[in-house]
Design a protein around this motif. Structure first.
Motif, mmCIF file in Angstrom:
data_model
loop_
_atom_site.group_PDB
_atom_site.id
_atom_site.type_symbol
_atom_site.label_atom_id
_atom_site.label_comp_id
_atom_site.label_asym_id
_atom_site.label_seq_id
_atom_site.Cartn_x
_atom_site.Cartn_y
_atom_site.Cartn_z
ATOM 1 N N SER A 191 -1.132 4.044 3.551
ATOM 2 C CA SER A 191 -0.350 2.821 3.472
ATOM 3 C C SER A 191 0.188 2.532 4.868
ATOM 4 O O SER A 191 0.210 3.429 5.725
ATOM 5 C CB SER A 191 0.799 2.981 2.473
ATOM 6 O OG SER A 191 1.492 1.774 2.263
ATOM 7 N N GLU A 231 -0.857 -3.209 -1.507
ATOM 8 C CA GLU A 231 -0.123 -4.224 -0.742
ATOM 9 C C GLU A 231 -0.321 -5.610 -1.359
ATOM 10 O O GLU A 231 0.596 -6.425 -1.368
ATOM 11 C CB GLU A 231 -0.606 -4.235 0.719
ATOM 12 C CG GLU A 231 -0.600 -2.883 1.425
ATOM 13 C CD GLU A 231 0.784 -2.339 1.701
ATOM 14 O OE1 GLU A 231 1.771 -2.861 1.158
ATOM 15 O OE2 GLU A 231 0.874 -1.359 2.474
ATOM 16 N N PRO A 253 4.311 -5.433 4.356
ATOM 17 C CA PRO A 253 2.913 -5.765 4.636
ATOM 18 C C PRO A 253 2.726 -7.158 5.235
ATOM 19 O O PRO A 253 1.648 -7.463 5.756
ATOM 20 C CB PRO A 253 2.244 -5.658 3.264
ATOM 21 C CG PRO A 253 3.346 -5.900 2.286
ATOM 22 C CD PRO A 253 4.558 -5.286 2.913
ATOM 23 N N THR A 275 5.479 -6.793 -1.090
ATOM 24 C CA THR A 275 4.155 -7.089 -1.613
ATOM 25 C C THR A 275 3.616 -8.358 -0.974
ATOM 26 O O THR A 275 4.379 -9.169 -0.446
ATOM 27 C CB THR A 275 4.218 -7.268 -3.147
ATOM 28 O OG1 THR A 275 2.918 -7.583 -3.647
ATOM 29 C CG2 THR A 275 5.184 -8.381 -3.537
#
Length: 358
Positions: A220, A257, A128, A269
């Motif tokens: 996602s 995330e 992310p 993360t």
């Protein structure tokens, strides 16, 4: 739903156990897909733990085939016919999804039900933090992901003929029940935290307005194809877990995330990241933008949602463990995935404790 970070969108030779008669498939597609002509080359997308996915390359175009895996399957799992139905409806409504071309329920073609869609070129991001992008590009990608999810949740599903696509109301109750059943049906080892969570979660659901929208179910970044040269969503893929339900289901899963603990998922993360330097909004700002776009008043930051989503992912991965146990394994890295179940359960229980679990 899981794949190594370096393999998103990459293909390999067709994996043993997922092969099919390519000549029979090519003859079938020539007859049902306008403009389709061979010769056709077949490669398999890496990952794809649930429904094996293949790239079909012809001299004039590329296509993607999604099929059910072979073998005995859990009830309601691997429903490629549902994927075809939802993507067909959303494509016709102007949402960014690949164009579905044909659903084949004739098992004589490749041995299982499948559907074929047009290939959408794009970039996939597992991390992310998106280290390949500039801060301005990251900001634009996150904003596009937010806008795309808001657009999905504003769709009038009844007008698209999808009023029977799922059951309205009690979304989290139904989801907890579903994934508890899958966990039990696929159980390979005892994980006490999963049992504690299955008992605690149903009574801990925060109050909500019980809205009903289309739910992607796995929204996602690894399921968002970003345009090859522009920082925007080109297509949302992998609709296997889609249904009707509370849009908080999608929003809180997507926002893992920010809240996902370190070390429980190869996706990484945003915890501990310098969001300002990265050009990524805070979770509060991201939720506020979503609410402005949808008109909803929701709070996705409650620790219940972290506990629920970690529990849900652990149950999904337990399904992979069960398929590996039963010899219905669709990925070479299933063993690596199975090792993540217990850490996910421990992290989910930690979040449950933060939410008041005993």
């Amino acid at each position: 739903m899981s794949a190594p970070a370096a393999t998103i969108g990459q293909t390999e030779a067709v994996v043993p156990g997922t092969q099919f008669d390519e000549a029979t498939l090519e003859r079938y597609l020539v007859g049902v897909v306008p403009g389709f002509s061979g010769p056709m080359a077949v490669d398999q997308f890496q990952g794809g733990q649930s429904n094996p996915t293949f790239l079909l390359t012809t001299p004039n175009a590329k296509y993607v085939l999604r099929r059910k895996p072979a073998g005995v399957l859990l009830a309601s799992a691997h429903a490629v016919d549902r994927e075809y139905r939802i993507t067909r409806a959303l494509f016709e409504a102007g949402l960014p999804v690949p164009e579905p071309l044909v659903l084949c329920e004739d098992l004589d073609v490749i041995g299982t039900m499948f559907y074929v869609m047009r290939h959408v070129p794009g970039r996939g991001f597992w991390d992310p933090r998106m280290p390949q992008l500039s801060p301005a590009e990251r900001a634009a990608v996150y904003d596009s992901a937010n806008d795309t999810l808001a657009r999905l949740h504003r769709v009038d599903y009844a007008a698209l003929g999808l009023a029977d696509y799922g059951r309205p109301g009690n979304y989290f109750v139904r989801q907890i029940s579903r994934w508890t059943r899958q966990y039990e049906a696929s159980r390979t080892v005892d994980i006490p935290e999963m049992d504690w969570l299955a008992e605690w979660l149903p009574g801990a659901i925060p109050p909500s307005d019980e809205r009903t929208t289309i739910i992607h179910g796995d929204y996602s970044f690894h399921n968002l194809l970003i345009h090859p040269t522009e920082p925007r969503v080109a297509a949302v893929i992998d609709w296997e877990l889609s249904t009707l339900g509370d849009p908080l289901g999608d929003l809180t899963y997507h926002m893992m995330e920010w809240f996902r603990p370190e070390g429980v998922d190869v996706r990484g993360t945003l915890r501990g990241a310098d969001l300002t330097a990265l050009g990524i909004p805070t979770p509060e700002a991201y939720a506020r933008t979503y609410c402005e776009r949808t008109g909803f008043d929701v709070d996705p930051t409650h620790p219940f949602y972290t506990a629920f989503n970690l529990f849900r992912v652990a149950a999904i991965l337990q399904g992979i463990a069960g398929r590996a146990r039963d010899g219905v394994q669709t990925a070479a890295n299933a063993g690596e995935i199975i090792q993540r179940i217990r850490p996910l359960a421990l992290a989910a229980w930690h979040s449950a404790r933060e939410a008041g679990a005993g």
